[in-house]
Scaffold this motif. Structure first.
Motif, PDB file in Angstrom:
ATOM      1  N   LEU A 170       0.830  -1.203   0.000  1.00 15.66           N
ATOM      2  CA  LEU A 170       0.000   0.000   0.000  1.00 15.66           C
ATOM      3  C   LEU A 170       0.864   1.253   0.000  1.00 15.66           C
ATOM      4  CD1 LEU A 170      -2.719   1.376   0.082  1.00 15.66           C
ATOM      5  CD2 LEU A 170      -2.754   1.083   2.562  1.00 15.66           C
ATOM      6  N   GLN A 171       1.942   1.245   0.772  1.00 19.52           N
ATOM      7  CA  GLN A 171       2.851   2.388   0.749  1.00 19.52           C
ATOM      8  C   GLN A 171       3.377   2.637  -0.665  1.00 19.52           C
ATOM      9  OE1 GLN A 171       5.438   1.120   4.140  1.00 19.52           O
ATOM     10  NE2 GLN A 171       5.565   3.321   4.496  1.00 19.52           N
ATOM     11  N   TRP A 172       3.795   1.563  -1.318  1.00 23.12           N
ATOM     12  CA  TRP A 172       4.299   1.705  -2.687  1.00 23.12           C
ATOM     13  C   TRP A 172       3.221   2.264  -3.618  1.00 23.12           C
ATOM     14  CZ3 TRP A 172       2.011  -1.333  -6.554  1.00 23.12           C
ATOM     15  CH2 TRP A 172       2.491  -1.083  -7.844  1.00 23.12           C
ATOM     16  N   ALA A 173       1.999   1.734  -3.521  1.00 22.70           N
ATOM     17  CA  ALA A 173       0.931   2.156  -4.423  1.00 22.70           C
ATOM     18  C   ALA A 173       0.576   3.623  -4.212  1.00 22.70           C
ATOM     19  CB  ALA A 173      -0.309   1.279  -4.225  1.00 22.70           C
ATOM     20  N   LEU A 174       0.512   4.069  -2.955  1.00 24.91           N
ATOM     21  CA  LEU A 174       0.203   5.475  -2.681  1.00 24.91           C
ATOM     22  C   LEU A 174       1.339   6.382  -3.149  1.00 24.91           C
ATOM     23  CD1 LEU A 174      -1.422   5.201   0.874  1.00 24.91           C
ATOM     24  CD2 LEU A 174      -2.573   5.496  -1.333  1.00 24.91           C
ATOM     25  N   HIS A 175       2.573   5.921  -2.939  1.00 20.98           N
ATOM     26  CA  HIS A 175       3.735   6.677  -3.412  1.00 20.98           C
ATOM     27  C   HIS A 175       3.688   6.842  -4.919  1.00 20.98           C
ATOM     28  CE1 HIS A 175       7.990   6.826  -4.837  1.00 20.98           C
ATOM     29  NE2 HIS A 175       8.108   7.692  -3.866  1.00 20.98           N
ATOM     30  N   ARG A 176       3.367   5.773  -5.622  1.00 20.37           N
ATOM     31  CA  ARG A 176       3.305   5.833  -7.082  1.00 20.37           C
ATOM     32  C   ARG A 176       2.151   6.727  -7.541  1.00 20.37           C
ATOM     33  NH1 ARG A 176       5.337   3.129 -11.383  1.00 20.37           N
ATOM     34  NH2 ARG A 176       4.032   3.093 -13.259  1.00 20.37           N
ATOM     35  N   LEU A 177       1.025   6.657  -6.834  1.00 17.57           N
ATOM     36  CA  LEU A 177      -0.120   7.480  -7.202  1.00 17.57           C
ATOM     37  C   LEU A 177       0.225   8.963  -7.104  1.00 17.57           C
ATOM     38  CD1 LEU A 177      -3.793   6.945  -6.261  1.00 17.57           C
ATOM     39  CD2 LEU A 177      -2.754   9.122  -5.714  1.00 17.57           C
ATOM     40  N   VAL A 178       0.920   9.351  -6.043  1.00 10.52           N
ATOM     41  CA  VAL A 178       1.285  10.765  -5.882  1.00 10.52           C
ATOM     42  C   VAL A 178       2.217  11.203  -6.996  1.00 10.52           C
ATOM     43  CG1 VAL A 178       2.509  12.408  -4.420  1.00 10.52           C
ATOM     44  CG2 VAL A 178       0.929  10.795  -3.397  1.00 10.52           C
ATOM     45  N   LEU A 179       3.236  10.412  -7.282  1.00 10.54           N
ATOM     46  CA  LEU A 179       4.196  10.798  -8.321  1.00 10.54           C
ATOM     47  C   LEU A 179       3.526  10.873  -9.693  1.00 10.54           C
ATOM     48  CD1 LEU A 179       7.423   8.824  -7.325  1.00 10.54           C
ATOM     49  CD2 LEU A 179       6.874  11.227  -6.912  1.00 10.54           C
ATOM     50  N   GLN A 180       2.697   9.893 -10.020  1.00  9.16           N
ATOM     51  CA  GLN A 180       2.035   9.913 -11.320  1.00  9.16           C
ATOM     52  C   GLN A 180       1.024  11.051 -11.386  1.00  9.16           C
ATOM     53  OE1 GLN A 180       0.846   6.147 -13.022  1.00  9.16           O
ATOM     54  NE2 GLN A 180      -0.977   7.050 -13.933  1.00  9.16           N
ATOM     55  N   GLY A 181       0.351  11.323 -10.269  1.00 13.20           N
ATOM     56  CA  GLY A 181      -0.600  12.421 -10.255  1.00 13.20           C
ATOM     57  C   GLY A 181       0.057  13.765 -10.456  1.00 13.20           C
ATOM     58  N   MET A 182       1.317  13.908 -10.044  1.00 11.28           N
ATOM     59  CA  MET A 182       2.038  15.169 -10.223  1.00 11.28           C
ATOM     60  C   MET A 182       2.723  15.247 -11.587  1.00 11.28           C
ATOM     61  SD  MET A 182       3.797  15.653  -6.478  1.00 11.28           S
ATOM     62  CE  MET A 182       4.590  17.198  -6.979  1.00 11.28           C
ATOM     63  N   GLN A 183       3.310  14.141 -12.016  1.00  6.24           N
ATOM     64  CA  GLN A 183       4.104  14.147 -13.236  1.00  6.24           C
ATOM     65  C   GLN A 183       3.275  13.877 -14.485  1.00  6.24           C
ATOM     66  OE1 GLN A 183       6.960  11.084 -12.394  1.00  6.24           O
ATOM     67  NE2 GLN A 183       8.150  12.348 -10.983  1.00  6.24           N
ATOM     68  N   GLY A 184       2.135  13.217 -14.314  1.00  2.00           N
ATOM     69  CA  GLY A 184       1.341  12.818 -15.463  1.00  2.00           C
ATOM     70  C   GLY A 184       1.770  11.453 -15.958  1.00  2.00           C
ATOM     71  N   GLU A 185       0.905  10.860 -16.745  1.00  7.61           N
ATOM     72  CA  GLU A 185       1.164   9.524 -17.276  1.00  7.61           C
ATOM     73  C   GLU A 185       1.946   9.613 -18.574  1.00  7.61           C
ATOM     74  OE1 GLU A 185      -1.392   5.692 -18.991  1.00  7.61           O
ATOM     75  OE2 GLU A 185      -2.382   7.481 -18.249  1.00  7.61           O
ATOM     76  N   ARG A 186       2.937   8.767 -18.710  1.00  3.89           N
ATOM     77  CA  ARG A 186       3.652   8.678 -19.990  1.00  3.89           C
ATOM     78  C   ARG A 186       2.731   8.022 -21.012  1.00  3.89           C
ATOM     79  NH1 ARG A 186       9.242   5.883 -20.151  1.00  3.89           N
ATOM     80  NH2 ARG A 186       8.950   6.582 -22.281  1.00  3.89           N
ATOM     81  N   ARG A 187       2.473   8.736 -22.098  1.00  4.01           N
ATOM     82  CA  ARG A 187       1.515   8.230 -23.083  1.00  4.01           C
ATOM     83  C   ARG A 187       2.208   7.272 -24.048  1.00  4.01           C
ATOM     84  NH1 ARG A 187       0.135  13.909 -22.788  1.00  4.01           N
ATOM     85  NH2 ARG A 187      -1.642  14.126 -21.431  1.00  4.01           N
ATOM     86  N   ALA A 188       2.635   6.142 -23.482  1.00  2.00           N
ATOM     87  CA  ALA A 188       3.293   5.126 -24.305  1.00  2.00           C
ATOM     88  C   ALA A 188       2.256   4.391 -25.138  1.00  2.00           C
ATOM     89  CB  ALA A 188       4.057   4.147 -23.407  1.00  2.00           C
TER      90      ALA A 188
END
Length: 662
Positions: free
Chosen positions: A512-530
């Motif tokens: 859960l810590q990892w998932a929340l950490h990733r959510l914050v970073l992706q929410g700030m940086q945006g998703e890479r549109r691969a």
């Protein structure tokens, strides 16, 4: 229509729009060739009797004109696409919107923020940026490319003239556009049509040039031909724009009906969206916006936003038709012209009895109700199917649950999520682990790296953070994202460096810590549109790692987790290896970087497999629900939380529960 079908339909619609645009460009090439042939004939001193039609069929002239038209349309569309690439905030600012102050004390603005926050949390997605347009008309829009760059704009007239239920109906209408993929389609349409408009702008430039005295003296009689060519290109440009508007109107009208119907589905309150449409019908300014770019973005709006010369080019159905769709028994009566209303702020808490009455008044649809009540009353497969069916389909029960959860969270933490320094401290506190040695090392790292004002806020939030209950961390993260996106480049860089340092110093990082950490970073940086073209069969390694992690989070021992993964391997037809050792955050990031490239059609089976992992023991605990929702969002699948309501047995500190999923 479920989330995955709606997204697929939006993608197919984009392909059809490109085909229609190609046909329009071919027509423009033919017309432009005739105009150029006529201009060349006049420049050479000929007359209309010189048969410009035959000259227009000259391969060299036709090829040159085709190249020029395609180049102008292509470059114009590309430039506009790049301008809009930053997401919905660009549209909001072009329309004169200002970011709404998240710490506002204005009651009407506070009510708007509360409604948007509740709808976002109920939908399983981070809170979008909210913009206020200082326009007395009643209107709203949602714009963006992906779930992490959404902006919602609402006019001053809307928040002053609509009551809370009506405003919620309008916001639910806009969330339908977000969840059905309409906003991405709308921005692509803006970019494509802009290229056609550029042809008219070129014609206008030629007209201005031909009207200049010095130009006329240099060119002699040739300026007449240039004048004619400019006028012809202007006519062609506006004719192309008219064709584009017809396309835009045809697409937009049907999707407005769908968004109205979805607003009723989400809120189970036809009077909300229906009442808003009725107020719009009698409002003295209607929905017409004064912004200079209103015409370009007219198909994004809740109301038409601009005047239309014909029903054929109207981007929105008539208000009467929209009202009758949501209220079939409407007698045609309209409310009196609305006076300016005063809004009431969100209550500090909502009692369980009050939330229960809200759910009773507006029962959830069958799929979502089954998802919420999964566990012992449903089989694992039925629970997973219900969870997948609930993606992108928030219900009135979800909205009531979101409102109750926000009301149960300490008001100090809610306020912290809306303040720049305190929001960073809040995220640090949530992501710091339970192990005393880890927390001490993490605190020391923050003292040396974080800003002093953030450290002060972290200390002041220590007590309310220690009282966080399972199920309350994800909503706080979602609330904090809008203010985190507004950090300066230097502040954002330091903040993200601190987050990475916290994860590196965690001795027992939980999933859960990892998932929340990733959510914050992706929410700030945006998703890479691969490019999304991979299949589950191609990603057995990343899939094994993710599903093993989720299975361990949802089971009491490794034997149950192993059984869950083996069963999913047979169901998916993908060879999976159970990973016995807890995965590092870097390994999970590696897996997600590959899984986000899954083809859209493969995401529903993946989400079903993830749901089976956490529900394998017949119940979904709040921590498991948070984990599932956070991972689903990073895959682009907004999932209303499938957790049961919190009760007194869910107690525990944020740090303790944060590592129970390890």
């Amino acid at each position: 229509m479920d989330f995955f079908t709606a997204q697929d339909r939006a993608r197919r619609m984009t392909g059809r729009l490109v085909i229609l645009l190609v046909l329009a460009v071919i027509a423009l090439i033919v017309a432009a060739s005739l105009a150029v042939a006529l201009a060349v004939t006049l420049l050479e001193g000929g007359t209309l009797a010189a048969d410009p039609l035959a000259r227009a069929q000259d391969p060299r002239l036709l090829g040159g004109v085709a190249t020029a038209v395609i180049l102008v349309v292509g470059v114009g569309s590309l430039v506009r696409h790049l301008q809009l690439r930053a997401g919905g905030s660009v549209v909001a600012e072009a329309l004169g919107g200002r970011p709404l102050n998240l710490e506002t004390r204005d009651e009407e603005e506070r009510r708007l923020l509360n409604v948007v926050e509740e709808m976002a949390i109920a939908s399983g997605m981070p809170v979008p940026e909210v913009f206020l347009l200082e326009d007395q008309a009643i209107n709203a829009f949602a714009a963006g490319h992906d779930l992490d760059d959404v902006a919602i704009g609402v006019t001053r007239g809307a928040i002053e003239s609509l009551d809370r239920d009506q405003l919620q109906g309008v916001v639910a209408h806009e969330f339908s556009h977000i969840l059905h993929g309409d906003m991405r389609l709308n921005l692509r349409l803006v970019a494509l049509l802009h290229g056609v408009l550029v042809i008219g702008l070129v014609g206008r430039m030629l007209l201005h040039a031909s009207g200049d005295r010095r130009t006329r003296s240099r060119r002699g009689g040739g300026h007449v031909a240039v004048l004619g060519l400019g006028a012809a290109l202007m006519v062609l440009g506006y004719a192309g724009t008219l064709c584009g508007n017809l396309i835009k109107a045809a697409v937009s009208r049907q999707r407005e009906f769908l968004a109205d119907a979805s607003a009723v589905q989400y809120t189970r309150n036809p009077g909300g969206i229906g009442g808003a449409l009725k107020v719009l019908a009698v409002h003295r300014l209607g929905s017409r916006l004064l912004a200079s770019h209103a015409q370009e973005f007219s198909h994004l709006f809740f109301g038409s936003g601009v005047r239309s010369l014909s029903r054929l080019t109207a981007t929105h159905p008539p208000l009467e038709a929209r009202i009758r769709r949501v209220e079939p028994h409407w007698d045609g009566s309209l409310p009196p012209v609305p006076a300016i209303r005063s809004a009431s702020p969100r209550p500090a808490a909502v009692s369980p009895q009050g939330a229960a009455s809200l759910a009773a008044r507006a029962p959830a649809d069958q799929a979502t109700a089954e998802a919420m009540g999964a566990g012992a009353r449903a089989t694992e497969a039925a629970a997973a199917d219900a969870i997948v069916a609930s993606v992108g389909r928030p219900s009135a029960e979800d909205i009531g649950r979101a409102r109750r959860r926000l009301g149960e969270i300490d008001e100090r933490l809610i306020e912290a999520a809306h303040q720049p320094s305190a929001a960073r401290a809040l995220v640090y506190g949530i992501l710091m682990g339970a192990d005393p040695a880890s927390r001490e090392a993490q605190r020391e790292a923050l003292v040396g790296q974080a800003q002093p004002d953030v450290l002060v806020e972290l200390e002041s939030l220590e007590v309310p953070l220690s009282r966080l209950r399972p199920g309350q961390r994800l909503p706080l993260m979602e609330l904090a994202l809008p203010v985190l996106r507004r950090l300066s480049v230097a502040q954002s860089t330091r903040f993200q460096a601190c987050l990475r340092r916290l994860m590196a110093l965690e001795s027992r990082p939980g999933a859960l810590q990892w998932a929340l950490h990733r959510l914050v970073l992706q929410g700030m940086q945006g998703e890479r549109r691969a490019r999304r073209d991979r299949h589950l069969a191609d990603l057995s390694g990343p899939l094994s790692l993710l599903l093993s992690t989720l299975a361990r989070a949802g089971q009491q021992d490794d034997r149950q987790a192993l059984a869950a993964v083996e069963r999913l391997s047979a169901v998916l037809g993908v060879p999976l290896d159970f990973v016995r050792e807890p995965a590092l955050a870097t390994d999970l990031d590696w897996a997600m970087a590959r899984l986000v490239r899954l083809a859209p059609s493969e995401r529903a089976p993946l989400l079903a497999a993830m749901s089976c992992c956490v529900a394998h023991d017949g119940r979904i605990e709040p921590e498991e629900a948070e984990l599932l929702s956070a991972v689903a969002w990073t895959l682009g699948c907004p999932l209303p939380s499938p957790a049961r309501p919190l009760d007194e047995r869910d107690g525990g500190s944020a740090g303790e529960s944060g590592n129970e999923t390890a």
